[in-house]
Design a protein around this motif. Structure first.
Motif, mmCIF file in Angstrom:
data_model
loop_
_atom_site.group_PDB
_atom_site.id
_atom_site.type_symbol
_atom_site.label_atom_id
_atom_site.label_comp_id
_atom_site.label_asym_id
_atom_site.label_seq_id
_atom_site.Cartn_x
_atom_site.Cartn_y
_atom_site.Cartn_z
ATOM 1 N N GLU A 164 51.525 -46.531 -40.308
ATOM 2 C CA GLU A 164 52.063 -47.387 -39.260
ATOM 3 C C GLU A 164 51.729 -46.850 -37.874
ATOM 4 O OE1 GLU A 164 53.524 -50.320 -39.514
ATOM 5 O OE2 GLU A 164 53.205 -50.298 -41.678
ATOM 6 N N ARG A 165 51.662 -45.535 -37.735
ATOM 7 C CA ARG A 165 51.371 -44.972 -36.420
ATOM 8 C C ARG A 165 49.943 -45.299 -35.994
ATOM 9 N NH1 ARG A 165 53.821 -39.136 -37.914
ATOM 10 N NH2 ARG A 165 52.861 -39.810 -39.866
ATOM 11 N N ASP A 166 48.995 -45.220 -36.942
ATOM 12 C CA ASP A 166 47.630 -45.611 -36.606
ATOM 13 C C ASP A 166 47.550 -47.098 -36.294
ATOM 14 O OD1 ASP A 166 46.122 -43.380 -36.440
ATOM 15 O OD2 ASP A 166 44.867 -43.786 -38.180
ATOM 16 N N LEU A 167 48.322 -47.900 -37.009
ATOM 17 C CA LEU A 167 48.343 -49.342 -36.745
ATOM 18 C C LEU A 167 48.773 -49.616 -35.312
ATOM 19 C CD1 LEU A 167 48.306 -52.336 -37.454
ATOM 20 C CD2 LEU A 167 50.573 -52.048 -38.481
ATOM 21 N N HIS A 168 49.844 -48.992 -34.884
ATOM 22 C CA HIS A 168 50.328 -49.217 -33.517
ATOM 23 C C HIS A 168 49.323 -48.702 -32.493
ATOM 24 C CE1 HIS A 168 54.087 -50.822 -34.797
ATOM 25 N NE2 HIS A 168 54.489 -49.710 -35.396
ATOM 26 N N ARG A 169 48.658 -47.607 -32.783
ATOM 27 C CA ARG A 169 47.652 -47.080 -31.849
ATOM 28 C C ARG A 169 46.451 -48.023 -31.760
ATOM 29 N NH1 ARG A 169 49.929 -42.257 -33.905
ATOM 30 N NH2 ARG A 169 50.465 -40.764 -32.262
ATOM 31 N N LEU A 170 46.049 -48.587 -32.890
ATOM 32 C CA LEU A 170 44.934 -49.534 -32.874
ATOM 33 C C LEU A 170 45.303 -50.802 -32.104
ATOM 34 C CD1 LEU A 170 43.316 -49.280 -36.409
ATOM 35 C CD2 LEU A 170 42.153 -49.004 -34.215
ATOM 36 N N LEU A 171 46.526 -51.255 -32.276
ATOM 37 C CA LEU A 171 46.962 -52.431 -31.527
ATOM 38 C C LEU A 171 46.994 -52.133 -30.029
ATOM 39 C CD1 LEU A 171 49.785 -53.788 -33.845
ATOM 40 C CD2 LEU A 171 47.599 -54.880 -33.333
ATOM 41 N N ARG A 172 47.396 -50.919 -29.671
ATOM 42 C CA ARG A 172 47.363 -50.523 -28.267
ATOM 43 C C ARG A 172 45.926 -50.509 -27.757
ATOM 44 N NH1 ARG A 172 49.046 -50.913 -23.320
ATOM 45 N NH2 ARG A 172 48.814 -49.010 -22.064
ATOM 46 N N TYR A 173 45.019 -50.008 -28.570
ATOM 47 C CA TYR A 173 43.601 -49.998 -28.213
ATOM 48 C C TYR A 173 43.086 -51.426 -27.988
ATOM 49 C CZ TYR A 173 38.595 -50.171 -29.310
ATOM 50 O OH TYR A 173 37.261 -50.455 -29.310
ATOM 51 N N GLU B 203 35.722 -38.722 -34.091
ATOM 52 C CA GLU B 203 35.709 -37.954 -32.840
ATOM 53 C C GLU B 203 36.942 -38.236 -31.984
ATOM 54 O OE1 GLU B 203 32.910 -37.808 -28.824
ATOM 55 O OE2 GLU B 203 32.034 -38.462 -30.743
ATOM 56 N N PHE B 204 37.599 -39.366 -32.266
ATOM 57 C CA PHE B 204 38.730 -39.781 -31.426
ATOM 58 C C PHE B 204 40.056 -39.670 -32.175
ATOM 59 C CE2 PHE B 204 34.873 -41.929 -30.158
ATOM 60 C CZ PHE B 204 34.780 -41.502 -28.842
ATOM 61 N N ARG B 205 40.125 -38.648 -33.028
ATOM 62 C CA ARG B 205 41.385 -38.335 -33.689
ATOM 63 C C ARG B 205 41.897 -36.993 -33.167
ATOM 64 N NH1 ARG B 205 43.154 -41.598 -37.478
ATOM 65 N NH2 ARG B 205 41.751 -43.193 -38.294
ATOM 66 N N THR B 206 43.182 -36.902 -33.058
ATOM 67 C CA THR B 206 43.795 -35.680 -32.553
ATOM 68 C C THR B 206 43.749 -34.595 -33.624
ATOM 69 O OG1 THR B 206 46.002 -36.244 -33.367
ATOM 70 C CG2 THR B 206 45.368 -37.123 -31.197
ATOM 71 N N VAL B 207 44.216 -33.406 -33.282
ATOM 72 C CA VAL B 207 44.225 -32.307 -34.251
ATOM 73 C C VAL B 207 45.108 -32.641 -35.449
ATOM 74 C CG1 VAL B 207 43.673 -30.529 -32.577
ATOM 75 C CG2 VAL B 207 46.065 -31.183 -32.923
ATOM 76 N N ARG B 208 46.043 -33.563 -35.262
ATOM 77 C CA ARG B 208 46.897 -33.993 -36.368
ATOM 78 C C ARG B 208 46.329 -35.186 -37.116
ATOM 79 N NH1 ARG B 208 53.112 -33.591 -34.008
ATOM 80 N NH2 ARG B 208 53.074 -31.333 -33.532
#
Length: 298
Positions: A133-142, A88-93
């Motif tokens: 890597e982009r999901d990794l950085h987003r998870l670290l931000r979370y 539910e918390f993923r963007t259209v991409r």
């Protein structure tokens, strides 16, 4: 002290309190489910509400949590547990949106307190897609935002990362984002003896004093890992005293495993205990393996 994957300090799941933000790096469903079960039951006892985050595309509500926690009473969770799909918390991409999830968690905390609960407990499997890597950085931000948000002591979070699905560099990063790691509640916790189930490697960590008064407790703890198929490791670097009766229990456990073509390794024994084992001849006990330290003190 820095542990594997950068986690500095361990805390038993039963000792978690609102404001805590901890991680679990697991490599078996058994380890995850055991700790998750204690996390959920501890929340129910403490009058907390529970929110479980899952990466499953179609999370089957409370049934998923019941299955993973090996619980049979769905009524006990009614109204007190929510299961939320991370899709539910993923963007259209298809990218993970940490800000959207954090907003949902913030709202969940407010509703939890308004409903009269003492705190919100959040747990979930959060591994990114391999190589993303982009999901990794987003998870670290979370994780950074979560630590700031939950420092208010209105909620506590258990972030679970599957070692089998996450790359080593990602695991190091996730572990470093948490001040503490979580581990199972002790099988034995008395004034003199603590015995904790370990999963990496499979076995027990024994701390304190083993004497006549604690033989029964140690025997029961050994039984809890008797069915482990691979090698069982008993980590004993914090054993202050171990009497002959306790040593006999360990030797009997090793012989019982040898009868099923399995082994037990003792690691971290103090030099004088290694000397006793060698002098008596117990170092030749079938099924027993002594750690590298033993070779060094021969």
């Amino acid at each position: 002290m820095v542990h594997a994957h950068g986690v500095r300090r361990r805390v038993h799941v039963g000792d978690l309190r609102p404001g805590d933000h901890v991680c679990l790096l697991f490599e078996s469903d058994e380890e995850r489910d055991s700790i998750l079960r204690d996390f959920v039951l501890g929340g129910l006892d403490a009058e907390h509400k529970i929110l479980y985050l899952t990466g499953e595309k179609d999370p089957p509500g409370r049934d998923l949590l019941l299955d993973r926690c090996r619980l049979t009473d769905a009524a006990a969770l009614s109204g007190r547990v929510d299961v939320l799909g991370l899709a539910e918390f993923r963007t259209v991409r298809g990218r993970f949106d940490p800000a959207a999830l954090l907003r949902r968690l913030r709202g969940a905390v407010e509703r939890t307190l308004a409903e009269g609960y003492r705190a919100l407990r959040v747990a979930g499997d959060l591994c990114p897609l391999p190589g993303d890597e982009r999901d990794l950085h987003r998870l670290l931000r979370y994780e950074t935002l979560l630590a700031e948000e939950f420092g208010s002591r209105r909620a506590l979070a258990l972030c679970q990362y599957d070692i089998r699905r996450c790359e080593p560099a990602a695991l190091d990063a996730f572990a470093a984002a948490h001040a503490r790691s979580v581990e199972a509640d002790p099988l034995v916790r008395t004034a003199d003896l603590v015995v904790v189930r370990t999963y990496r490697p499979q076995g027990l960590r024994i701390e304190g004093v083993v004497d006549a008064g604690s033989h029964r407790c140690l025997r029961e703890a050994l039984r809890s890992v008797a069915a482990v198929r691979g090698e069982v490791r008993l980590e004993m670097s914090r054993v202050e005293f171990l009497d002959l009766g306790g040593l006999r229990l360990l030797m009997s456990f090793a012989r019982a495993r040898a009868a099923r073509h399995r082994t037990v390794e003792l690691t971290g024994l103090l030099p004088h205990l290694l000397q006793v084992i060698t002098l008596i001849g117990w170092d030749r006990t079938p099924g027993l393996r002594l750690g590298a330290a033993h070779a060094g003190c021969r």
